[in-house]
Design a protein around this motif. Structure first.
Motif, PDB file in Angstrom:
ATOM      1  N   ILE A 172       1.047  -1.328   0.060  1.00  0.00           N
ATOM      2  CA  ILE A 172      -0.144   0.049   0.028  1.00  0.00           C
ATOM      3  C   ILE A 172       0.901   1.180   0.012  1.00  0.00           C
ATOM      4  O   ILE A 172       2.004   1.238   0.669  1.00  0.00           O
ATOM      5  CB  ILE A 172      -0.968  -0.127   1.178  1.00  0.00           C
ATOM      6  CG1 ILE A 172      -1.877  -1.260   1.318  1.00  0.00           C
ATOM      7  CG2 ILE A 172      -1.779   1.033   1.235  1.00  0.00           C
ATOM      8  CD1 ILE A 172      -2.486  -1.477   2.781  1.00  0.00           C
ATOM      9  N   SER A 173       0.538   2.447  -0.661  1.00  0.00           N
ATOM     10  CA  SER A 173       1.237   3.355  -1.054  1.00  0.00           C
ATOM     11  C   SER A 173       1.864   4.242   0.183  1.00  0.00           C
ATOM     12  O   SER A 173       2.919   4.712   0.243  1.00  0.00           O
ATOM     13  CB  SER A 173       0.608   4.171  -2.227  1.00  0.00           C
ATOM     14  OG  SER A 173      -0.416   4.684  -1.964  1.00  0.00           O
ATOM     15  N   VAL A 174       0.903   4.552   0.939  1.00  0.00           N
ATOM     16  CA  VAL A 174       1.108   5.831   1.992  1.00  0.00           C
ATOM     17  C   VAL A 174       0.811   5.151   3.268  1.00  0.00           C
ATOM     18  O   VAL A 174      -0.305   4.078   3.430  1.00  0.00           O
ATOM     19  CB  VAL A 174       0.589   7.021   1.661  1.00  0.00           C
ATOM     20  CG1 VAL A 174       1.012   7.620   0.373  1.00  0.00           C
ATOM     21  CG2 VAL A 174      -1.010   6.883   1.556  1.00  0.00           C
ATOM     22  N   ALA A 175       1.175   5.733   4.572  1.00  0.00           N
ATOM     23  CA  ALA A 175       0.842   5.352   5.801  1.00  0.00           C
ATOM     24  C   ALA A 175      -0.498   5.501   6.072  1.00  0.00           C
ATOM     25  O   ALA A 175      -1.182   4.568   6.815  1.00  0.00           O
ATOM     26  CB  ALA A 175       1.730   6.195   6.760  1.00  0.00           C
ATOM     27  N   ALA A 176      -1.147   6.397   5.669  1.00  0.00           N
ATOM     28  CA  ALA A 176      -2.618   6.794   6.018  1.00  0.00           C
ATOM     29  C   ALA A 176      -3.500   5.523   5.516  1.00  0.00           C
ATOM     30  O   ALA A 176      -4.292   5.167   6.179  1.00  0.00           O
ATOM     31  CB  ALA A 176      -3.057   8.050   5.556  1.00  0.00           C
ATOM     32  N   LEU A 177      -3.188   4.998   4.115  1.00  0.00           N
ATOM     33  CA  LEU A 177      -4.176   4.085   3.641  1.00  0.00           C
ATOM     34  C   LEU A 177      -3.470   2.848   4.411  1.00  0.00           C
ATOM     35  O   LEU A 177      -4.305   1.774   4.326  1.00  0.00           O
ATOM     36  CB  LEU A 177      -3.769   4.190   2.269  1.00  0.00           C
ATOM     37  CG  LEU A 177      -4.221   5.320   1.414  1.00  0.00           C
ATOM     38  CD1 LEU A 177      -4.260   4.997  -0.175  1.00  0.00           C
ATOM     39  CD2 LEU A 177      -5.811   5.532   1.865  1.00  0.00           C
ATOM     40  N   GLN A 178      -2.460   2.570   4.621  1.00  0.00           N
ATOM     41  CA  GLN A 178      -1.960   1.325   5.562  1.00  0.00           C
ATOM     42  C   GLN A 178      -2.802   1.461   6.696  1.00  0.00           C
ATOM     43  O   GLN A 178      -3.415   0.298   7.067  1.00  0.00           O
ATOM     44  CB  GLN A 178      -0.319   1.563   5.646  1.00  0.00           C
ATOM     45  CG  GLN A 178       0.297   1.153   4.695  1.00  0.00           C
ATOM     46  CD  GLN A 178       1.706   1.387   4.740  1.00  0.00           C
ATOM     47  OE1 GLN A 178       2.171   1.768   5.984  1.00  0.00           O
ATOM     48  NE2 GLN A 178       2.847   1.398   3.814  1.00  0.00           N
ATOM     49  N   MET A 179      -2.742   2.440   7.385  1.00  0.00           N
ATOM     50  CA  MET A 179      -3.773   2.477   8.641  1.00  0.00           C
ATOM     51  C   MET A 179      -5.134   2.126   8.274  1.00  0.00           C
ATOM     52  O   MET A 179      -5.732   1.429   9.252  1.00  0.00           O
ATOM     53  CB  MET A 179      -3.422   4.002   9.378  1.00  0.00           C
ATOM     54  CG  MET A 179      -4.107   4.017  10.626  1.00  0.00           C
ATOM     55  SD  MET A 179      -3.111   3.331  11.954  1.00  0.00           S
ATOM     56  CE  MET A 179      -4.521   1.981  12.310  1.00  0.00           C
ATOM     57  N   GLN A 180      -5.606   2.747   7.411  1.00  0.00           N
ATOM     58  CA  GLN A 180      -7.208   2.251   6.862  1.00  0.00           C
ATOM     59  C   GLN A 180      -7.383   0.928   6.641  1.00  0.00           C
ATOM     60  O   GLN A 180      -8.354   0.277   7.085  1.00  0.00           O
ATOM     61  CB  GLN A 180      -7.276   3.046   5.743  1.00  0.00           C
ATOM     62  CG  GLN A 180      -8.954   3.067   5.265  1.00  0.00           C
ATOM     63  CD  GLN A 180      -9.225   3.410   4.109  1.00  0.00           C
ATOM     64  OE1 GLN A 180      -8.362   3.643   2.981  1.00  0.00           O
ATOM     65  NE2 GLN A 180     -10.300   4.276   3.707  1.00  0.00           N
ATOM     66  N   ARG A 181      -6.369   0.382   5.887  1.00  0.00           N
ATOM     67  CA  ARG A 181      -6.534  -1.197   5.528  1.00  0.00           C
ATOM     68  C   ARG A 181      -6.473  -1.846   6.670  1.00  0.00           C
ATOM     69  O   ARG A 181      -7.146  -2.954   6.946  1.00  0.00           O
ATOM     70  CB  ARG A 181      -5.581  -1.413   4.647  1.00  0.00           C
ATOM     71  CG  ARG A 181      -5.627  -2.983   4.185  1.00  0.00           C
ATOM     72  CD  ARG A 181      -7.056  -2.956   3.253  1.00  0.00           C
ATOM     73  NE  ARG A 181      -6.897  -2.013   2.219  1.00  0.00           N
ATOM     74  CZ  ARG A 181      -6.425  -2.233   0.991  1.00  0.00           C
ATOM     75  NH1 ARG A 181      -5.634  -3.397   0.775  1.00  0.00           N
ATOM     76  NH2 ARG A 181      -6.522  -1.246   0.022  1.00  0.00           N
ATOM     77  N   GLU A 182      -5.602  -1.541   7.771  1.00  0.00           N
ATOM     78  CA  GLU A 182      -5.332  -2.322   9.091  1.00  0.00           C
ATOM     79  C   GLU A 182      -6.882  -2.341   9.853  1.00  0.00           C
ATOM     80  O   GLU A 182      -7.429  -3.163  10.497  1.00  0.00           O
ATOM     81  CB  GLU A 182      -4.308  -1.853  10.024  1.00  0.00           C
ATOM     82  CG  GLU A 182      -2.893  -2.226   9.566  1.00  0.00           C
ATOM     83  CD  GLU A 182      -2.710  -3.682   9.683  1.00  0.00           C
ATOM     84  OE1 GLU A 182      -2.268  -3.927  10.608  1.00  0.00           O
ATOM     85  OE2 GLU A 182      -3.119  -4.314   8.632  1.00  0.00           O
ATOM     86  N   ILE A 183      -7.422  -1.174   9.910  1.00  0.00           N
ATOM     87  CA  ILE A 183      -8.592  -1.131  10.760  1.00  0.00           C
ATOM     88  C   ILE A 183      -9.878  -1.861   9.837  1.00  0.00           C
ATOM     89  O   ILE A 183     -10.450  -2.378  10.506  1.00  0.00           O
ATOM     90  CB  ILE A 183      -8.933   0.334  10.770  1.00  0.00           C
ATOM     91  CG1 ILE A 183      -8.114   1.362  11.556  1.00  0.00           C
ATOM     92  CG2 ILE A 183     -10.391   0.583  11.477  1.00  0.00           C
ATOM     93  CD1 ILE A 183      -8.208   2.876  11.430  1.00  0.00           C
ATOM     94  N   LEU A 184      -9.818  -1.794   8.659  1.00  0.00           N
ATOM     95  CA  LEU A 184     -11.000  -2.283   7.731  1.00  0.00           C
ATOM     96  C   LEU A 184     -10.600  -4.035   7.970  1.00  0.00           C
ATOM     97  O   LEU A 184     -11.808  -4.802   8.267  1.00  0.00           O
ATOM     98  CB  LEU A 184     -10.591  -2.148   6.327  1.00  0.00           C
ATOM     99  CG  LEU A 184     -11.087  -0.803   5.818  1.00  0.00           C
ATOM    100  CD1 LEU A 184     -10.777  -0.536   4.396  1.00  0.00           C
ATOM    101  CD2 LEU A 184     -12.669  -0.815   5.928  1.00  0.00           C
ATOM    102  N   TRP A 185      -9.504  -4.482   8.181  1.00  0.00           N
ATOM    103  CA  TRP A 185      -9.126  -5.846   8.140  1.00  0.00           C
ATOM    104  C   TRP A 185      -9.619  -6.143   9.642  1.00  0.00           C
ATOM    105  O   TRP A 185     -10.274  -7.327  10.027  1.00  0.00           O
ATOM    106  CB  TRP A 185      -7.645  -6.107   8.117  1.00  0.00           C
ATOM    107  CG  TRP A 185      -7.390  -7.739   8.376  1.00  0.00           C
ATOM    108  CD1 TRP A 185      -6.546  -8.071   9.539  1.00  0.00           C
ATOM    109  CD2 TRP A 185      -7.528  -8.911   7.477  1.00  0.00           C
ATOM    110  NE1 TRP A 185      -6.535  -9.700   9.057  1.00  0.00           N
ATOM    111  CE2 TRP A 185      -7.259  -9.926   8.013  1.00  0.00           C
ATOM    112  CE3 TRP A 185      -8.343  -8.890   6.374  1.00  0.00           C
ATOM    113  CZ2 TRP A 185      -7.321 -11.318   7.546  1.00  0.00           C
ATOM    114  CZ3 TRP A 185      -8.677 -10.088   5.725  1.00  0.00           C
ATOM    115  CH2 TRP A 185      -8.076 -11.295   6.317  1.00  0.00           C
TER     116      TRP A 185
END
Length: 349
Positions: free
Chosen positions: A120-133
Motif C-alpha cells: 500500500i502506497s502511503v501510511a494513512a491508507l495502510q492504517m485504513q486497511r489495518e482497521i478494515l481488516w
C-alpha cells in the motif's frame, strides 16, 4: 505466449492432482500433507489450499502451533483464505473457537507483515486497511472474543492500539504534510483568480469573456472548497476511526477540487491571453503553442496524483469485494469428497 502459460498451468494442476492421488494410494508419511497445507496458508496460495482441502476435508481441523489455516490467514492478511470460513458453515464456528491464550481477533490486532504494508502506497491508507481488516475479522468471531484478554492481559482493542500507534503517527504526519502543501497551492490559485476578477480590463462583449468569467469563478470556488477540506484535515482528531472513512474522503475531495481549480485557472489564462491578442495576426502559431503548454500543469498534476487518487477511492468506496465460492466448484459428491453442506450438517450433529 499466453497459450503457453495456460498450458503450463494446466500441466502443473494435473501434476499436483497426480501427486495427491499417488499419496492417497501409497501414503506412508501422514504428516506431509498437513505440512504442505500450512506452507500454502503462510504464502497465501489459495489454489493449492483448495486442492488440498478437496483432497481431504479433515485437513480443516489440522493445527500447527495451536493455529488453524484460518488463524494463519488472519495473521498473514490472506483475505481469500479467510473468506473460506463463509463456505464451511458451522464448522467455521468450531475452528474459530480454537485458541491458546490469544484468540483470532488478537491475531488481527497485530501489525500486518511488512510485505503486506509495503503493498500500500502511503501510511494513512495502510492504517485504513489495518482497521478494515480488524473490523472484518470482528464480524466473524463471537462477541465474547472482543473482551477476552491474552497472556499479557490485553483485549484485542488494547493490543490493536499498542501495535498500531507508530503507524497512526506516520499516517497523521503524512496527512498533515499533504494538506499543508496542497493548501499553499489552493491559496495561491484563489488569490490569482480573485485579483483577475476585479481587474481584468478585457472586452466584455465577446463569448471568450464569458468563458473567462465562468472559468475564473470555477477556479476561485474550487480552490476555496479544497482549502476548506484541507483545513478540516489539519483540525481532525486523528483517531483510529477517522482513518477509516472521513480522513480519506476529505483528502479525496480536496485533491479533486484542487485539480478542478488548476484546470479552470489554465482555461481562464488561455481565454485572457487570446482576448488580449485576438486582433494580432503575426505569429499565430506561437499562440497555439502557448495554449498547448498551458495544458502541461494540468496533465502533470493529474499524472502525479492519479495513483494516489485511485488508491484512496478504491480503498474507501470499494471495500466490499464479491466473494467467490471456491470450495463449491467442481467438488464431487462421492464418499471421498462430501459437499460442504453435508459437512456442516455433520458438525451440527
Amino acid at each position: 505466449m499466453l497459450q503457453q502459460e495456460n498450458l503450463k498451468q494446466i500441466q502443473a494442476n494435473k501434476l499436483f492432482d497426480n501427486c495427491l492421488q499417488a499419496y492417497r494410494d501409497h501414503a506412508e508419511n501422514p504428516s506431509v500433507i498437513p505440512h504442505v497445507l500450512f506452507d500454502a496458508a503462510n504464502v497465501g496460495n489459495i489454489e493449492c489450499l483448495i486442492k488440498l482441502i478437496r483432497f481431504d476435508f479433515d485437513l480443516l481441523w489440522k493445527t500447527k502451533e495451536n493455529k488453524s489455516i484460518f488463524h494463519v490467514a488472519v495473521e498473514k492478511r490472506h483475505e481469500s483464505i479467510f473468506n473460506l470460513l463463509n463456505e464451511i458453515g458451522s464448522i467455521g464456528n468450531i475452528i474459530i473457537d480454537q485458541e491458546d491464550g490469544s484468540n483470532m481477533l488478537h491475531l488481527a490486532a497485530k501489525l500486518a507483515p511488512e510485505d503486506k504494508l509495503n503493498a500500500i502506497s502511503v501510511a494513512a491508507l495502510q492504517m485504513q486497511r489495518e482497521i478494515l481488516w480488524f473490523k472484518e475479522v470482528e464480524k466473524v468471531v463471537p462477541p465474547a472474543f472482543k473482551e477476552m484478554k491474552n497472556g499479557e492481559e490485553e483485549t484485542p482493542y488494547v493490543l490493536f492500539k499498542r501495535t498500531h500507534e507508530e503507524l497512526r503517527t506516520k499516517g497523521e504526519k503524512w496527512m498533515t504534510d499533504t494538506a499543508n502543501y496542497s493548501m499553499v497551492v489552493s491559496t495561491l490559485i484563489g488569490s490569482i483568480m480573485f485579483s483577475g476578477l476585479i481587474a481584468d480590463g478585457l472586452d466584455d462583449g465577446s463569448n471568450l469573456y464569458l468563458v473567462f468569467s465562468i472559468s475564473s469563478a470555477i477556479a476561485l470556488f474550487s480552490s476555496s472548497t479544497s482549502l476548506v477540506f484541507f483545513l478540516s484535515i489539519l483540525t481532525s482528531r486523528y483517531s483510529y476511526d477517522d482513518f477509516l472513512v472521513w480522513l480519506p474522503i476529505k483528502l479525496l475531495f480536496g485533491v479533486a477540487t484542487l485539480c478542478i481549480s488548476i484546470a479552470a485557472m489554465m482555461v481562464a489564462f488561455l481565454t485572457s491571453f487570446w482576448l488580449k491578442n485576438l486582433n494580432r495576426k503575426e505569429l499565430p502559431v506561437i499562440f497555439d503553442v502557448i495554449g498547448l503548454f498551458a495544458c502541461v500543469p494540468i496533465l502533470l498534476y493529474v499524472l502525479l496524483k492519479w495513483h494516489l487518487f485511485v488508491d484512496i477511492a478504491g480503498s474507501t468506496f470499494f471495500q466490499c469485494k464479491p466473494r467467490q465460492h471456491l470450495l463449491y466448484k467442481e467438488v464431487s459428491h462421492g464418499p471421498a469428497n462430501p459437499p460442504i453442506q453435508e459437512l456442516g450438517n455433520l458438525a451440527r450433529v
